[in-house]
Design an enzyme around this catalytic site. Structure first.
Site, mmCIF file in Angstrom:
data_model
loop_
_atom_site.group_PDB
_atom_site.id
_atom_site.type_symbol
_atom_site.label_atom_id
_atom_site.label_comp_id
_atom_site.label_asym_id
_atom_site.label_seq_id
_atom_site.Cartn_x
_atom_site.Cartn_y
_atom_site.Cartn_z
ATOM 1 N N ASP A 319 17.122 44.750 44.974
ATOM 2 C CA ASP A 319 17.522 44.745 43.832
ATOM 3 C C ASP A 319 17.278 44.235 42.627
ATOM 4 O OD1 ASP A 319 20.657 44.513 42.755
ATOM 5 O OD2 ASP A 319 20.479 42.488 43.663
ATOM 6 N N PHE A 393 39.728 39.513 34.127
ATOM 7 C CA PHE A 393 38.387 40.122 34.276
ATOM 8 C C PHE A 393 38.603 41.405 36.023
ATOM 9 C CE2 PHE A 393 34.429 42.154 35.966
ATOM 10 C CZ PHE A 393 34.298 43.207 35.405
ATOM 11 N N THR A 394 38.827 42.766 35.256
ATOM 12 C CA THR A 394 38.979 43.809 37.003
ATOM 13 C C THR A 394 37.490 44.572 37.043
ATOM 14 O OG1 THR A 394 40.054 44.895 35.945
ATOM 15 C CG2 THR A 394 41.669 43.566 36.321
ATOM 16 N N GLN A 396 37.995 48.145 37.821
ATOM 17 C CA GLN A 396 38.421 48.192 37.562
ATOM 18 C C GLN A 396 38.310 48.981 35.344
ATOM 19 O OE1 GLN A 396 40.112 46.702 39.201
ATOM 20 N NE2 GLN A 396 39.422 48.454 41.251
ATOM 21 N N ARG A 398 36.512 47.146 33.527
ATOM 22 C CA ARG A 398 35.251 46.106 33.261
ATOM 23 C C ARG A 398 36.009 45.298 31.630
ATOM 24 N NH1 ARG A 398 31.839 51.142 33.190
ATOM 25 N NH2 ARG A 398 30.249 48.954 32.611
ATOM 26 N N MET A 399 37.137 44.665 31.943
ATOM 27 C CA MET A 399 37.493 44.223 30.801
ATOM 28 C C MET A 399 37.638 42.792 30.719
ATOM 29 S SD MET A 399 38.474 46.386 27.373
ATOM 30 C CE MET A 399 39.313 47.170 27.835
ATOM 31 N N ASP A 543 20.956 40.872 47.763
ATOM 32 C CA ASP A 543 21.305 39.231 47.979
ATOM 33 C C ASP A 543 22.598 39.217 47.890
ATOM 34 O OD1 ASP A 543 21.531 39.894 45.430
ATOM 35 O OD2 ASP A 543 20.611 37.333 45.236
#
Length: 708
Positions: A319, A393-394, A396, A398-399, A543
């Site tokens: 990652d 922020f969510t 869905q 992304r703002m 992680d």
């Protein structure tokens, strides 16, 4: 202050090969402390788990009975050295387990019946009622408050706040680490100490099943299971034992037919010398010592199979965030759109980030404060005549942002991912200026992550005020370490949810062989399965919670201790230092385990073959004088040959115990070179050692009574 212990670990010179030779593997103190365990291992039930050594155990018992019934120097000498062989074999395993028990004892010191301050009603705010309970009374889902100077009472995740934590009781290092909510550094371990600030921890593990409890069980070897290769080797050794048993049984009638009475003690001694006692005695200690070497490097393996698989991996998936790069992205610069003052962009960016309780959101507020003098506004519902409505922020949208309402109109501010905010602008018939798009492309090409800041006023199309640059920082020494993995024949793949431009830039800087961008947890899982279906063994480091499915699917799943509880539960290894490049040492230790087992198996089989040709001529020379031509060592008699072989058989186990615990040194090389070195050193050495050793011992024992 270090915020990630892995960073401090990667600062060492990557050109230096990991040192895989532990010191003090077989010292006087280890012998003394291991003796009680040796005595317990002489229990017939314990001996029966190892078929080869069980035959030696029975042979020693029968020889002792025969020596009592028909006393002779020969019988008592053979009986004594057969018991020494059994004891020395138990000693090898006891020393390996004893070191793990000592480490477990030190871990128990951090287990304290700590008093926890539990939120009775589960409310995160200041109004929650707090009860004081013992740590053992905590249950999964409980919320506890931990302040500076207090011990964290159980394993869990930080759900509110940020604090520095002393994890030296777990990792052995004094540098504190930062644990915070909303990121992949939210997991905390029971027994560690909060040094500053205040956090609320959600308990994720029941008492008795904590991370420390699992550590204790693992380092004691209680949960260690035999690997498939060990089982296959056990079958081989058992088969060889049965074959030699039948061969020795046939020797008795042959001696009787040749006119010489068979000697049961001599036949037992012959059997013990011919079966693969060397590797049979050392096999358990090799596996235990392999896991112990990982523990010495602050890596916990949940099974011996994981250690062994690490030695054979072909593909490594890593990652990006927190693994290849230094944790969370940070805001590093603001780029205003044409005609927009940078102060206005900073003010709006700060306001939009107040509801973004992620490390990135907090870094934007900090950048605007330190570089542009924008102080965070008070957390009040109104500002002057305007009423502020915070938009969190969510995943869905992304703002995140804020809506300012007054008597005349509503002004909407938004901050978010470039594509998401671009669609938001387009939905109101607005457009993103070419200069802004150029900034977005440049930031992405340079390996950063662009965020757009926009405003929508009533009666006007939405417009973009500018770009926030978030940057990932590749951890020091990564390029050299990936080159080292490449020299081991391991292909490295960076897996990230970032866009392809960002992923390509980070991959090029870090020096990985390939990358997969915009990867979902499902895509990570599918990638691992496709590699495995192609016959390759896959290792994965991660992680975050989104890494958990891939960590569980991988043949070797190395989870970072700084990561989430879900990641640590899914992996079959946990790195207490949270250094993803530690996998290089894990791979080297896995290869070392396999090479050590192969080398000692080669030595043992070659050893037995040499003893076969060394002993038989001496045994039958009296009956068939022609065989004296094959007695190249000129052994004194059949009795002295038997005793010398039995003594050598016991002493060679003692001589190889340190090597089984320390392991054969691994150097990156091709399989053909490793095989050639193995055959030359341990194959040829296994053939020559008995001839030299038995010859020397024979020159001593020939003077004992009853040696012919």
């Amino acid at each position: 202050m270090d915020t990630d212990r892995g960073a401090s670990r990667t600062e060492r010179d990557p050109r230096h090969e990991p040192e895989l030779v532990s010191r003090g593997a077989f010292d006087l103190r280890s012998l003394v402390t291991s003796m009680p365990l040796v005595l317990r291992k002489l229990n017939p039930r314990d001996q029966a788990r190892n078929p080869v050594m069980f035959v030696v155990f029975l042979g020693a018992a029968v020889t002792t009975v025969l020596a009592i019934l028909r006393p002779s120097w020969f019988s008592w000498t053979v009986a004594a050295w057969l018991w020494f062989t059994v004891v020395f074999a138990a000693l090898a395993e006891a020393v390996a387990e004893g070191r793990g028990r000592a480490q477990a004892e030190s871990l128990r010191k951090i287990k304290r019946d700590t008093v926890a301050r539990r939120l009775r009603d589960g409310r995160l705010g200041d109004g929650g009622v707090i009860d004081e309970v013992l740590g053992g009374a905590l249950r999964v889902g409980d919320l506890i408050v931990v302040e500076a100077g207090e011990v964290i009472a159980g394993d869990g995740d930080v759900v509110d706040g940020i604090a520095t934590v002393d994890e030296s009781a777990i990792t052995g290092e004094s540098a504190p680490v930062v644990r915070e909510s909303g990121g992949d550094r939210s997991a905390v371990t029971g027994g560690t100490v909060v040094l500053s600030d205040r956090i609320i921890v959600k308990i994720t593990t029941a008492p008795g099943e904590t991370f420390v409890d699992r550590m204790i069980a693992l380092v004691e070897g209680a949960d260690r299971k035999k690997t498939p290769n060990e089982i296959a080797l056990d079958i081989l050794l058992t088969s060889l034992t049965i074959i030699f048993l039948l061969a020795v049984v046939a020797v008795g009638p042959m001696q009787q037919y040749a006119g010489r009475s068979p000697d049961p003690v001599g036949l037992i001694a012959l059997l013990v010398c011919l079966i693969p006692t060397t590797i049979g005695a050392l096999l358990s200690s090799i596996g235990i010592a392999g896991m112990d070497r990982l523990v010495q490097r602050n890596v916990l393996a949940m099974s011996g199979r994981a250690v062994e698989a690490a030695g054979d991996i072909d593909t490594l998936l890593m990652d990006k965030t927190g693994t290849i790069t230094d944790g969370n992205r940070r805001a590093t610069a603001l780029h205003p759109a044409p005609g927009v003052p940078v102060d206005e962009l900073a003010r709006v960016a700060s306001e939009c980030s107040l509801a973004d309780d992620t490390p990135e959101g907090r870094s934007i507020v900090e950048l605007c404060r330190t570089s542009y003098g924008v102080e965070p506004v008070a957390a009040a519902p109104t500002v002057g005549a305007a009423r502020r409505e915070v938009v969190a922020f969510t995943a869905q949208t992304r703002m995140s942002g804020v809506d300012l309402h007054d008597a005349e109109a509503t002004v909407v501010y938004r901050k978010g991912a470039a594509d998401a905010l671009g669609r938001w602008v387009a939905d109101s018939a607005g457009t993103v200026e070419p200069a802004v798009l150029a900034d977005v492309e440049r930031i992405s090409t340079d390996g950063g992550t662009p965020l757009l800041v926009g405003v929508h006023e009533a009666g006007h199309p939405a417009r973009v005020l500018g770009v926030i640059a978030l940057s990932d920082v590749v951890k020091p020494g990564m390029t050299a370490r990936f080159a080292q993995l490449r020299s081991m024949g391991i292909r490295t793949v960076m897996v990230t949810g970032d866009n392809p431009l960002t992923a390509r830039a980070i991959a090029a800087e870090a020096g990985v062989d390939d990358f997969v961008a915009e990867a979902t947890p499902e895509e990570k899982l599918a990638l691992i399965r496709s590699e495995q279906q192609a016959g390759r063994l896959v290792a994965m480091t991660g992680d975050g919670t989104n890494d958990a499915p891939a960590l569980a699917q991988a043949d070797v799943g190395l989870a970072m201790n700084t990561g989430t509880s879900a990641a640590k539960e899914a992996g079959n290894m946990v790195d207490l230092d949270s250094d993803p490049t530690k996998l290089i040492e894990v791979v080297a230790i896995g290869k070392q385990l396999l090479i050590t087992r192969g080398a000692l198996t080669t030595f043992s089989l070659a050893n037995d073959l040499a003893k076969y040709f060394a002993i038989l001529p001496a045994m039958f020379t009296a009956v068939h004088p022609q065989l004296d031509a094959l007695n190249i060592m000129r052994l004194h008699s059949a009795e002295s040959a038997m005793v010398s072989a039995v003594i050598f058989n016991a002493l060679i186990i003692v001589a190889l115990i340190p090597l089984s615990l320390r392991g054969v040194r691994y150097r990156p090389s091709s399989a053909s070179k490793l095989l050639g070195r193995n055959l030359l050193v341990y194959g040829l050495g296994g053939v020559l050692a008995p001839f030299v050793g038995i010859w020397l011992i024979d020159h001593v024992v020939r003077f004992l009574p009853g040696m012919g």
